[in-house]
Design a protein around this motif. Structure first.
Motif, PDB file in Angstrom:
ATOM      1  N   PRO A  38       0.885  -1.290   0.056  1.00 57.84           N
ATOM      2  CA  PRO A  38       0.111   0.132  -0.015  1.00 57.84           C
ATOM      3  C   PRO A  38       0.819   1.538   0.056  1.00 57.84           C
ATOM      4  N   PRO A  39       0.489   2.249  -0.932  1.00 56.05           N
ATOM      5  CA  PRO A  39       1.274   3.644  -0.819  1.00 56.05           C
ATOM      6  C   PRO A  39       1.893   4.126   0.458  1.00 56.05           C
ATOM      7  N   ALA A  40       0.819   4.036   1.347  1.00 53.02           N
ATOM      8  CA  ALA A  40       1.141   4.773   2.671  1.00 53.02           C
ATOM      9  C   ALA A  40       2.227   4.194   3.522  1.00 53.02           C
ATOM     10  N   VAL A  41       2.763   2.978   3.164  1.00 55.69           N
ATOM     11  CA  VAL A  41       3.717   2.317   4.207  1.00 55.69           C
ATOM     12  C   VAL A  41       4.805   2.033   3.243  1.00 55.69           C
ATOM     13  N   ILE A  42       4.630   2.406   2.009  1.00 53.40           N
ATOM     14  CA  ILE A  42       6.203   1.966   1.066  1.00 53.40           C
ATOM     15  C   ILE A  42       7.508   2.868   1.756  1.00 53.40           C
ATOM     16  N   ILE A  43       7.407   4.092   1.870  1.00 55.06           N
ATOM     17  CA  ILE A  43       8.540   4.474   2.489  1.00 55.06           C
ATOM     18  C   ILE A  43       8.934   4.127   3.725  1.00 55.06           C
ATOM     19  N   PRO A  44       8.012   4.273   4.644  1.00 53.37           N
ATOM     20  CA  PRO A  44       8.381   3.837   6.087  1.00 53.37           C
ATOM     21  C   PRO A  44       9.074   2.264   6.084  1.00 53.37           C
ATOM     22  N   VAL A  45       8.367   1.446   5.587  1.00 55.88           N
ATOM     23  CA  VAL A  45       8.935  -0.060   5.547  1.00 55.88           C
ATOM     24  C   VAL A  45      10.167  -0.053   4.707  1.00 55.88           C
ATOM     25  N   HIS A  46      10.478   0.626   3.857  1.00 51.00           N
ATOM     26  CA  HIS A  46      11.521   0.706   2.961  1.00 51.00           C
ATOM     27  C   HIS A  46      12.754   1.307   3.974  1.00 51.00           C
ATOM     28  N   GLY A  47      12.257   2.246   4.560  1.00 48.36           N
ATOM     29  CA  GLY A  47      13.497   2.744   5.571  1.00 48.36           C
ATOM     30  C   GLY A  47      13.831   1.941   6.543  1.00 48.36           C
ATOM     31  N   VAL A  48      13.055   1.135   7.071  1.00 50.43           N
ATOM     32  CA  VAL A  48      13.458   0.341   8.454  1.00 50.43           C
ATOM     33  C   VAL A  48      14.319  -0.891   7.695  1.00 50.43           C
ATOM     34  N   VAL A  49      13.801  -1.225   6.297  1.00 50.45           N
ATOM     35  CA  VAL A  49      14.266  -2.484   5.908  1.00 50.45           C
ATOM     36  C   VAL A  49      15.828  -2.058   5.416  1.00 50.45           C
ATOM     37  N   GLN A  50      15.914  -0.864   4.993  1.00 50.21           N
ATOM     38  CA  GLN A  50      17.272  -0.448   4.439  1.00 50.21           C
ATOM     39  C   GLN A  50      18.212  -0.078   5.614  1.00 50.21           C
ATOM     40  N   LEU A  51      17.538   0.281   6.816  1.00 50.96           N
ATOM     41  CA  LEU A  51      18.284   0.651   7.986  1.00 50.96           C
ATOM     42  C   LEU A  51      18.949  -0.785   8.375  1.00 50.96           C
ATOM     43  N   GLY A  52      18.221  -1.904   8.217  1.00 48.35           N
ATOM     44  CA  GLY A  52      18.777  -3.095   8.862  1.00 48.35           C
ATOM     45  C   GLY A  52      19.789  -3.681   7.817  1.00 48.35           C
ATOM     46  N   SER A  53      19.730  -3.550   6.560  1.00 48.79           N
ATOM     47  CA  SER A  53      20.468  -4.003   5.361  1.00 48.79           C
ATOM     48  C   SER A  53      21.727  -3.046   5.557  1.00 48.79           C
ATOM     49  N   ASN A  54      21.618  -1.794   5.555  1.00 51.52           N
ATOM     50  CA  ASN A  54      22.880  -0.920   5.386  1.00 51.52           C
ATOM     51  C   ASN A  54      23.740  -1.325   6.781  1.00 51.52           C
ATOM     52  N   ASP A 183       2.426   3.079  12.142  1.00 48.40           N
ATOM     53  CA  ASP A 183       2.272   1.771  12.998  1.00 48.40           C
ATOM     54  C   ASP A 183       2.627   0.795  12.112  1.00 48.40           C
ATOM     55  N   LEU A 184       3.792   0.537  12.240  1.00 48.38           N
ATOM     56  CA  LEU A 184       4.431  -0.960  11.461  1.00 48.38           C
ATOM     57  C   LEU A 184       4.407  -2.179  12.126  1.00 48.38           C
ATOM     58  N   SER A 185       3.846  -2.329  13.214  1.00 49.82           N
ATOM     59  CA  SER A 185       3.734  -3.480  13.966  1.00 49.82           C
ATOM     60  C   SER A 185       3.351  -4.766  13.327  1.00 49.82           C
ATOM     61  N   ALA A 186       2.204  -4.441  12.555  1.00 52.15           N
ATOM     62  CA  ALA A 186       1.862  -5.675  11.932  1.00 52.15           C
ATOM     63  C   ALA A 186       2.830  -6.356  10.687  1.00 52.15           C
ATOM     64  N   LEU A 187       3.613  -5.247  10.231  1.00 53.66           N
ATOM     65  CA  LEU A 187       4.530  -5.852   9.342  1.00 53.66           C
ATOM     66  C   LEU A 187       5.971  -6.101  10.093  1.00 53.66           C
ATOM     67  N   LEU A 188       6.141  -6.202  10.901  1.00 50.05           N
ATOM     68  CA  LEU A 188       7.383  -6.373  11.633  1.00 50.05           C
ATOM     69  C   LEU A 188       7.790  -7.743  11.440  1.00 50.05           C
ATOM     70  N   PRO A 189       7.042  -9.135  11.285  1.00 50.38           N
ATOM     71  CA  PRO A 189       7.719  -9.996  11.056  1.00 50.38           C
ATOM     72  C   PRO A 189       8.221 -10.066   9.677  1.00 50.38           C
ATOM     73  N   LEU A 190       7.612  -9.529   8.626  1.00 51.62           N
ATOM     74  CA  LEU A 190       7.994  -9.348   7.144  1.00 51.62           C
ATOM     75  C   LEU A 190       9.201  -8.546   7.154  1.00 51.62           C
ATOM     76  N   ILE A 191       9.421  -7.580   7.649  1.00 50.85           N
ATOM     77  CA  ILE A 191      10.355  -6.537   7.755  1.00 50.85           C
ATOM     78  C   ILE A 191      11.486  -7.235   8.445  1.00 50.85           C
ATOM     79  N   GLY A 192      11.524  -8.138   9.540  1.00 52.78           N
ATOM     80  CA  GLY A 192      12.745  -8.838   9.920  1.00 52.78           C
ATOM     81  C   GLY A 192      13.131  -9.824   9.080  1.00 52.78           C
ATOM     82  N   ALA A 193      12.014 -10.722   8.359  1.00 49.32           N
ATOM     83  CA  ALA A 193      12.583 -11.493   7.307  1.00 49.32           C
ATOM     84  C   ALA A 193      13.499 -10.953   6.200  1.00 49.32           C
TER      85      ALA A 193
END
Length: 239
Positions: A38-54, A183-193
């Protein structure tokens, strides 16, 4: 399930690209995520994933980090995040898609960034501007890389310093979006993976760093990104 698998594979592959080529994977991951999230979560989720990756990439290559450059970049990034937090707004899907698509096309085919005087103030300004912009368009890795690559010729130093700078930038973004009520709590398992898959990709990419010889790869990469950007434009006018 297919969407989850796509995102996990994409996190791994794009981290491999960034670790081996210096930059670019974040933009590709953003474009892929924009197709399925969904457009509303693209950039927040991307930012957290990239934080972990970088962050993982910086830890794996910490011996090569240029701490002096990083020390100048980080205060500027903090100022950029604070300014961005003051004006952060929720963009409609059409605007989001077109902004991301336009950003990708500019980085692929637009004029080269002018050679800047790489003074301490210049690096600090780069940190502020790219962090501010990243709150709205997501991936500014190519812009940050453009500054760092002008400072260093050694690829390992470039990748390590770039990764550390982007870790801080995405960390600031995560704080801003948290304070803004995302609130990204519902997506935390996906983000962690995705972060775990990104770490695997980073390990592979760092081992490929000295072996990348394909002179045509960059052009192929641009074509793939362009196709993804065109799809985003099509989606923007379809919503």
């Amino acid at each position: 399930m297919a969407v989850v698998l796509l995102l996990l594979v994409s996190a791994c592959v794009t981290s491999t690209l960034t670790a081996s080529l210096g930059a670019g994977g974040g933009i590709m991951l953003l474009a892929i995520m924009a197709q399925v999230l969904p457009p509303a979560v693209i950039i927040p989720v991307h930012g957290v994933v990239q934080l972990g990756s970088n962050g993982g990439r910086a830890l794996m290559s910490w011996r090569h980090i240029d701490w002096r450059t990083l020390g100048v970049f980080l205060p500027g990034a903090l100022v950029g995040a604070l300014i961005g937090a003051a004006v952060l707004v929720n963009l409609p899907p059409k605007t989001m898609y077109l902004s991301i698509a336009g950003f990708i096309l500019y980085l692929c085919w637009g004029p080269r960034l002018p050679r800047l005087v790489l003074s301490r103030p210049g690096i600090a300004v780069a940190g502020g501007v790219t962090t501010f912009v990243s709150l709205f368009v997501g991936a500014t890795g190519a812009l940050v890389g453009a500054f760092i690559k002008q400072i260093h010729r050694d690829r390992f130093t470039t990748v390590a310093t770039f990764s550390a700078a982007m870790s801080f930038q995405h960390g600031m973004k995560a704080v801003v979006f948290q304070e803004a009520g995302f609130d990204l709590s519902a997506l935390l398992p996906l983000i962690g993976a995705m972060i775990a898959c990104g770490a695997i990709g980073t390990w592979i990419g760092l081992h490929l760093l000295k072996r990348m010889q394909d002179k045509h790869f960059a052009k192929i990469f641009d074509v793939i990104l362009t196709l993804l950007a065109l799809r985003l434009i099509w989606q923007a006018f379809s919503v």
